[in-house]
Design an enzyme around this catalytic site. Structure first.
Site, PDB file in Angstrom:
ATOM      1  N   GLY A 101       0.834  -1.235   0.117  1.00 20.41           N
ATOM      2  CA  GLY A 101      -0.085   0.004   0.046  1.00 20.41           C
ATOM      3  C   GLY A 101       1.029   1.292   0.016  1.00 20.41           C
TER       4      GLY A 101
ATOM      5  N   ARG B 258       0.990   5.771  -2.176  1.00 15.25           N
ATOM      6  CA  ARG B 258       0.604   7.006  -1.629  1.00 15.25           C
ATOM      7  C   ARG B 258       0.541   6.916  -0.133  1.00 15.25           C
ATOM      8  NH1 ARG B 258      -3.378   5.098  -4.073  1.00 15.25           N
ATOM      9  NH2 ARG B 258      -2.992   6.071  -6.137  1.00 15.25           N
TER      10      ARG B 258
ATOM     11  N   VAL C 159      -2.897  -7.935  -2.251  1.00 21.25           N
ATOM     12  CA  VAL C 159      -2.529  -8.726  -1.290  1.00 21.25           C
ATOM     13  C   VAL C 159      -3.546  -9.802  -0.472  1.00 21.25           C
ATOM     14  CG1 VAL C 159      -0.982  -6.881  -0.610  1.00 21.25           C
ATOM     15  CG2 VAL C 159      -3.230  -6.908   0.331  1.00 21.25           C
TER      16      VAL C 159
ATOM     17  N   SER D 123      -4.294   0.451  14.280  1.00 25.09           N
ATOM     18  CA  SER D 123      -4.940   1.687  14.437  1.00 25.09           C
ATOM     19  C   SER D 123      -5.391   2.139  15.891  1.00 25.09           C
ATOM     20  CB  SER D 123      -6.008   1.825  13.382  1.00 25.09           C
ATOM     21  OG  SER D 123      -6.786   2.975  13.579  1.00 25.09           O
TER      22      SER D 123
ATOM     23  N   TYR E  50     -13.382  -2.205  10.375  1.00 21.40           N
ATOM     24  CA  TYR E  50     -12.133  -1.761  10.388  1.00 21.40           C
ATOM     25  C   TYR E  50     -11.379  -1.831  11.901  1.00 21.40           C
ATOM     26  CZ  TYR E  50      -8.112   1.841   9.737  1.00 21.40           C
ATOM     27  OH  TYR E  50      -7.072   2.471   9.605  1.00 21.40           O
TER      28      TYR E  50
ATOM     29  N   ALA F 189     -10.560  -5.567  12.497  1.00 18.28           N
ATOM     30  CA  ALA F 189      -9.467  -5.866  11.807  1.00 18.28           C
ATOM     31  C   ALA F 189      -8.186  -5.402  12.263  1.00 18.28           C
ATOM     32  CB  ALA F 189      -9.575  -5.418  10.052  1.00 18.28           C
ATOM     33  N   LYS F 190      -8.181  -4.254  12.569  1.00 20.90           N
ATOM     34  CA  LYS F 190      -7.161  -3.576  13.393  1.00 20.90           C
ATOM     35  C   LYS F 190      -6.668  -4.258  14.796  1.00 20.90           C
ATOM     36  CE  LYS F 190      -5.658  -0.748  10.185  1.00 20.90           C
ATOM     37  NZ  LYS F 190      -4.519  -1.025   9.249  1.00 20.90           N
TER      38      LYS F 190
END
Length: 252
Positions: free
Chosen positions: A12, A15, A63, A141, A153, A156-157
């Site tokens: 990733g 950017r 990925v 995160s 999210y 997942a984190k």
């Protein structure tokens, strides 16, 4: 800098935070594979690295796809040397309240973050074990602690943290460390998109966030890159299984 030339993969990294990490690791003397879903989008990061005298290649890979990951890691090993540094940074958001969240949005976030980190690490670790040296950094995160509208999210984190601690246990005997970084508010395209979604100008959104942060500013991608630089350094060999919150101050 080590006598041995190290090869790093940063997922990733076309950017944002990933690009800043790739640039920093190249400045640290590593050869860097700039990996993202679209190989063409990696050109800018690669060009910046080369302009500064570094060595980098652009690699396109999904990925979350096992075959794509295997092909990408094999290519990196052939063109730059076996990767002994891996930064699992690739991530997406599909925010929504639980009762509104489509199953596809849950699956998409889990696939990129958790399945992606698993597949990339599984493919790269064989090179680390063979070299008896490795550094793995996973991006978690502060949302791992819970955040309204981010049930996918956040899960997942949080999973990335358990994944990291288990990697540290399993791979430590091979001189391979694994750590996680949990960023707070970082000014990126992703946070700008969040501001747009909630209808707040990005500068105002950042100013509101800064008021809640002890150091009184939002983070920059370089703040994360500096932390990755330390965790992937030769001198960080006794730091493993840690989750480091890079959030401008303590969390409640």
């Amino acid at each position: 800098m080590a006598d041995t030339q190290r090869t790093a993969i940063v997922t990733g990294s076309a950017r944002g935070i990933g690009a800043a990490i790739a640039l920093r690791l190249a400045a640290d003397g590593m050869s860097v594979a700039v990996l993202d879903l679209d190989e063409g989008s990696c050109a800018g990061t690669v060009e910046q690295i080369k302009a500064a005298g570094g060595d980098a290649i652009a690699v396109g890979a999904n990925v979350a796809d096992e075959a794509s990951v295997a092909t990408a890691v094999d290519r990196v090993a052939e063109e730059l040397g076996g990767p002994t540094v891996l930064v699992n940074n690739a991530g997406i958001t599909r925010d929504n309240l639980l009762f509104k969240m489509p199953v596809d949005d849950w699956d998409a976030v889990m696939n990129v973050h958790l399945r992606g980190a698993f597949l990339m690490t599984k493919a790269a670790q064989k090179h680390m074990v063979e070299a008896e040296y490795g550094r793995i950094v996973n991006l978690s995160s502060v949302s791992a602690l819970g955040n309204r509208g981010q049930v996918n999210y956040s899960a997942a984190k949080a999973g990335m943290q358990g994944f990291t601690k288990t990697l540290a246990i399993e791979l430590g005997r091979y001189n391979v460390t694994a750590n996680a970084i949990a960023p707070g508010f970082i000014a990126t395209d992703m946070t700008a998109a969040t501001a747009e979604r909630v209808g707040v100008p990005f500068e105002d959104y950042k100013a509101m966030a800064a008021k809640q942060i002890p150091v009184a500013r939002v983070g920059q991608p370089e703040d994360i890159a500096h932390t990755v630089s330390f965790l992937t350094s030769e001198g960080a060999g006794f730091v493993s299984g840690q989750v480091i919150y890079v959030a401008g101050g303590p969390r409640d």
